[in-house]
Design an enzyme around this catalytic site. Structure first.
Site, PDB file in Angstrom:
ATOM      1  N   ILE A 138       0.904  -1.195   0.161  1.00  0.00           N
ATOM      2  CA  ILE A 138       0.116  -0.163   0.244  1.00  0.00           C
ATOM      3  C   ILE A 138       0.846   1.303   0.095  1.00  0.00           C
ATOM      4  O   ILE A 138       1.834   1.369   0.716  1.00  0.00           O
ATOM      5  CB  ILE A 138      -0.902   0.041   1.281  1.00  0.00           C
ATOM      6  CG1 ILE A 138      -1.780  -1.255   1.278  1.00  0.00           C
ATOM      7  CG2 ILE A 138      -1.819   1.208   1.269  1.00  0.00           C
ATOM      8  CD1 ILE A 138      -2.837  -1.469   0.507  1.00  0.00           C
ATOM      9  N   ASP A 228       7.841  -6.020   3.186  1.00  0.00           N
ATOM     10  CA  ASP A 228       9.359  -5.329   3.232  1.00  0.00           C
ATOM     11  C   ASP A 228      10.374  -6.532   3.851  1.00  0.00           C
ATOM     12  O   ASP A 228      11.131  -6.356   4.573  1.00  0.00           O
ATOM     13  CB  ASP A 228       9.401  -4.323   4.368  1.00  0.00           C
ATOM     14  CG  ASP A 228       8.842  -4.675   5.508  1.00  0.00           C
ATOM     15  OD1 ASP A 228       8.148  -5.701   5.823  1.00  0.00           O
ATOM     16  OD2 ASP A 228       9.174  -3.904   6.798  1.00  0.00           O
ATOM     17  N   HIS A 248       8.710 -14.165  17.025  1.00  0.00           N
ATOM     18  CA  HIS A 248       9.006 -12.907  16.532  1.00  0.00           C
ATOM     19  C   HIS A 248      10.464 -12.817  16.969  1.00  0.00           C
ATOM     20  O   HIS A 248      10.905 -13.348  18.083  1.00  0.00           O
ATOM     21  CB  HIS A 248       8.094 -11.876  17.596  1.00  0.00           C
ATOM     22  CG  HIS A 248       8.525 -10.299  17.147  1.00  0.00           C
ATOM     23  ND1 HIS A 248       9.724  -9.681  17.255  1.00  0.00           N
ATOM     24  CD2 HIS A 248       7.749  -9.542  16.749  1.00  0.00           C
ATOM     25  CE1 HIS A 248       9.585  -8.591  16.885  1.00  0.00           C
ATOM     26  NE2 HIS A 248       8.412  -8.277  16.215  1.00  0.00           N
ATOM     27  N   THR A 260       5.367  -7.859  24.542  1.00  0.00           N
ATOM     28  CA  THR A 260       4.454  -6.664  24.309  1.00  0.00           C
ATOM     29  C   THR A 260       3.204  -6.973  24.016  1.00  0.00           C
ATOM     30  O   THR A 260       2.463  -6.363  22.999  1.00  0.00           O
ATOM     31  CB  THR A 260       5.388  -5.699  23.556  1.00  0.00           C
ATOM     32  OG1 THR A 260       5.336  -6.404  22.149  1.00  0.00           O
ATOM     33  CG2 THR A 260       6.571  -5.423  23.948  1.00  0.00           C
ATOM     34  N   GLU A 318      -0.658  -7.085  15.297  1.00  0.00           N
ATOM     35  CA  GLU A 318       0.092  -8.204  15.948  1.00  0.00           C
ATOM     36  C   GLU A 318      -0.538  -8.631  17.335  1.00  0.00           C
ATOM     37  O   GLU A 318      -0.428  -9.667  17.967  1.00  0.00           O
ATOM     38  CB  GLU A 318       1.493  -7.692  16.159  1.00  0.00           C
ATOM     39  CG  GLU A 318       2.334  -8.534  16.674  1.00  0.00           C
ATOM     40  CD  GLU A 318       3.776  -8.144  16.489  1.00  0.00           C
ATOM     41  OE1 GLU A 318       4.507  -8.478  15.396  1.00  0.00           O
ATOM     42  OE2 GLU A 318       4.161  -7.191  17.290  1.00  0.00           O
ATOM     43  N   ASP A 341      15.668 -10.372  11.244  1.00  0.00           N
ATOM     44  CA  ASP A 341      16.082  -9.031  11.065  1.00  0.00           C
ATOM     45  C   ASP A 341      17.624  -9.166  11.520  1.00  0.00           C
ATOM     46  O   ASP A 341      17.948  -9.509  12.656  1.00  0.00           O
ATOM     47  CB  ASP A 341      15.420  -8.214  12.126  1.00  0.00           C
ATOM     48  CG  ASP A 341      15.615  -6.526  11.705  1.00  0.00           C
ATOM     49  OD1 ASP A 341      16.815  -6.414  11.208  1.00  0.00           O
ATOM     50  OD2 ASP A 341      14.865  -5.829  12.113  1.00  0.00           O
TER      51      ASP A 341
HETATM   52  C1  4GW Z   1       4.505   4.220   8.936  1.00  0.00           C
HETATM   53  O1  4GW Z   1       4.580   5.113   8.280  1.00  0.00           O
HETATM   54  C2  4GW Z   1       4.057   3.003   8.128  1.00  0.00           C
HETATM   55  S1  4GW Z   1       3.577   3.003   6.605  1.00  0.00           S
HETATM   56  C3  4GW Z   1       4.110   1.803   8.877  1.00  0.00           C
HETATM   57  C4  4GW Z   1       3.458   0.838   8.121  1.00  0.00           C
HETATM   58  C5  4GW Z   1       3.347   1.313   6.766  1.00  0.00           C
HETATM   59  C6  4GW Z   1       2.441   0.526   5.676  1.00  0.00           C
HETATM   60  C7  4GW Z   1       2.624  -0.751   5.864  1.00  0.00           C
HETATM   61  C8  4GW Z   1       2.507   1.103   4.336  1.00  0.00           C
HETATM   62  O2  4GW Z   1       2.382   2.396   4.247  1.00  0.00           O
HETATM   63  N1  4GW Z   1       2.105   0.323   3.341  1.00  0.00           N
HETATM   64  C9  4GW Z   1       1.880  -1.086   3.484  1.00  0.00           C
HETATM   65  O3  4GW Z   1       1.638  -1.672   2.502  1.00  0.00           O
HETATM   66  N2  4GW Z   1       2.000  -1.405   4.684  1.00  0.00           N
HETATM   67  C10 4GW Z   1       1.972  -2.998   4.963  1.00  0.00           C
HETATM   68  O4  4GW Z   1       2.121  -3.456   6.302  1.00  0.00           O
HETATM   69  C11 4GW Z   1       3.346  -3.759   4.387  1.00  0.00           C
HETATM   70  O5  4GW Z   1       2.875  -5.037   3.815  1.00  0.00           O
HETATM   71  C12 4GW Z   1       4.059  -3.734   5.475  1.00  0.00           C
HETATM   72  O6  4GW Z   1       5.023  -5.003   5.375  1.00  0.00           O
HETATM   73  C13 4GW Z   1       3.148  -4.211   6.611  1.00  0.00           C
HETATM   74  C14 4GW Z   1       3.315  -4.016   8.148  1.00  0.00           C
HETATM   75  O7  4GW Z   1       4.159  -2.722   8.390  1.00  0.00           O
HETATM   76  P1  4GW Z   1       5.765  -2.618   8.419  1.00  0.00           P
HETATM   77  O8  4GW Z   1       6.540  -3.814   7.718  1.00  0.00           O
HETATM   78  O9  4GW Z   1       6.352  -1.485   8.099  1.00  0.00           O
HETATM   79  O10 4GW Z   1       5.675  -2.973  10.055  1.00  0.00           O
HETATM   80  P2  4GW Z   1       7.118  -3.546  10.755  1.00  0.00           P
HETATM   81  O11 4GW Z   1       8.177  -2.341  10.461  1.00  0.00           O
HETATM   82  O12 4GW Z   1       6.640  -3.687  12.030  1.00  0.00           O
HETATM   83  O13 4GW Z   1       7.593  -4.794  10.223  1.00  0.00           O
HETATM   84 MN    MN Z   2       7.718  -5.311   8.093  1.00  0.00          MN
END
Ligand code: 4GW
Ligand code: MN
Length: 383
Positions: A138, A228, A248, A260, A318, A341
């Site tokens: 997205i 990502d 995790h 958490t 989560e 990671d």
């Molecule tokens: C902060 O500005 C954002 S944007 C946090 C998540 C965002 C986001 C996440 C986005 O703009 N578009 C999107 O497609 N995602 C989806 O949600 C994407 O598949 C991503 O892998 C998933 C979870 O977000 P994340 O990977 O950033 O979360 P973390 O860092 O916890 O892996």
């Molecule tokens: Mn992610």
């Protein structure tokens, strides 16, 4: 005289009948036959009244109908393995002694060295399984799609049927990628939400809706992951099960109190400090389409209840996922090999890194205000 004869005759008939009756019982009565046996079979036979019922059941249900109405038994016959050569499993020498290989509810935890992929591939090929992998790209997260799919082509379910389900609000940004045989890309256009928390959380609702409308007709299993990420080693059918979650990478060794989880009682995601098995990652879960439907439906409904009460769980989707898995134990658990990671280094127990986070250029990818809030939370809760 005539009268006397008559009585003698009647008496004789009665005595004869009496003797004959007794003789019959001595010769033919089953209890006497069994009494001759030195084993106490008689008690067992006498006390097993359920055998009478079984007989009646048999009479009322003709065998031929029962066989005809169970075609699945024919299919079961086809399920067998051919001769295979491999090292014998050793009861007194488990393949891994450095990690937990089984949960208390007997769900395997998947680690390198604990399974034979050839056996599993043969089994899953026989079932002709197809696997759907859902991923959300997205807004700016479309930049991750190319690496995600290219590396998946190399490492994800190679040799099996795979559907990539890419949910995006920017259909034009999804690149053309040549895929292997039996693999296809399905682009699903979905709305984007303003708040990034909502972008992440609404994944549950969208997976749920598409599971019901589409996935159930196209694939057997769903694997739901963050975008990502890159695959850097094999991820195969060893991960598949009724329902599975992933440890995790930040909490596999943490104590319960440090997980958490959502700790506010007002939230539907609340988990008290004396409960919880593992801290599952929001970015990697799956199972059969039906199980993923149940999971995502629970999480989405719980989120909506909370929304109505003006509360949002601390780690969004989560937190709800962790609540679901606490009371609906997954049937398989993936070790952090499946979600790593590299910022966390490479501990000795980690023999393979199969799916690793792609470092994000936060400023370019995320909006600034969200980024500030996000780093604040990360410091507070993930340090
Ligand atoms: C902060 O500005 C954002 S944007 C946090 C998540 C965002 C986001 C996440 C986005 O703009 N578009 C999107 O497609 N995602 C989806 O949600 C994407 O598949 C991503 O892998 C998933 C979870 O977000 P994340 O990977 O950033 O979360 P973390 O860092 O916890 O892996
Ligand atoms: Mn992610």
């Amino acid at each position: 005289m005539g009268c006397e004869k008559k009585w003698i005759f009647v008496l004789a008939v009665m005595m004869f009948s009496f003797c004959w009756y007794n003789m019959r019982s001595i010769t033919w009565h089953p209890s006497l036959v069994f009494r001759c046996n030195s084993q106490p079979t008689i008690d067992y036979v006498n006390s097993s009244s359920q055998f009478d019922l079984l007989k009646q059941d048999f009479l009322h249900r003709p065998i031929i109908d029962y066989v005809r109405s169970s075609p699945q038994f024919d299919l079961l016959k086809q399920d067998f393995l051919h001769r295979m050569l491999y090292e014998k499993p050793n009861v007194l020498s488990p393949p891994r002694s450095d990690v937990l290989m089984m949960t208390p509810w007997l769900a395997p935890i998947v680690w390198n060295g604990t399974y034979n992929i050839d056996i599993l591939n043969t089994q899953f090929h026989q079932k002709n399984v197809s696997i759907g992998i859902t991923v959300f790209a997205i807004k700016k997260y479309t930049v991750f799609i190319k690496t995600f799919i290219e590396t998946a082509e190399k490492f994800f379910m190679v040799g099996h049927k795979v559907n990539y389900y890419v949910f995006t609000d920017r259909v034009g940004d999804i690149p053309n990628i040549t895929l292997g045989e039996g693999r296809q890309l399905v682009i699903l256009e979905v709305p984007s939400y303003k708040r990034w928390q909502e972008v992440s959380m609404r994944r549950m609702e969208m997976i749920r809706d598409h599971a019901r409308q589409r996935f159930v007709n196209e694939v057997d299993y769903l694997v739901c992951v963050d975008v990502d990420m890159r695959f850097s080693d094999d991820v195969g059918v060893e991960i598949l099960s009724h329902s599975f979650g992933t440890l995790h990478p930040g909490f596999y060794a943490a104590s319960r109190t440090r997980f958490t989880y959502e700790r506010r009682q007002q939230s539907t995601a609340y988990i008290p400090t004396d409960e919880g098995d593992f801290y599952y990652a929001g970015g990697y879960f799956g199972g059969t389409v039906e199980e993923v439907y149940k999971l995502t439906n629970f999480c989405h409904n719980a989120m909506m209840t909370d929304k109505g009460n003006n509360i949002e769980a601390i780690w969004h989707d989560e937190s709800y996922l962790n609540k679901y898995f606490l009371y609906h134990k997954p049937t398989k658990i993936l070790s952090p090999e499946y979600l790593w990671d590299n910022n966390a280094g490479v501990p000795a127990f980690l023999k393979r890194r199969r799916f690793v986070a792609v470092p994000k250029n936060h400023n370019a990818i995320r909006n600034k205000r969200a980024l500030q809030a996000y780093s604040r939370n990360k410091q507070k809760f993930h340090s």
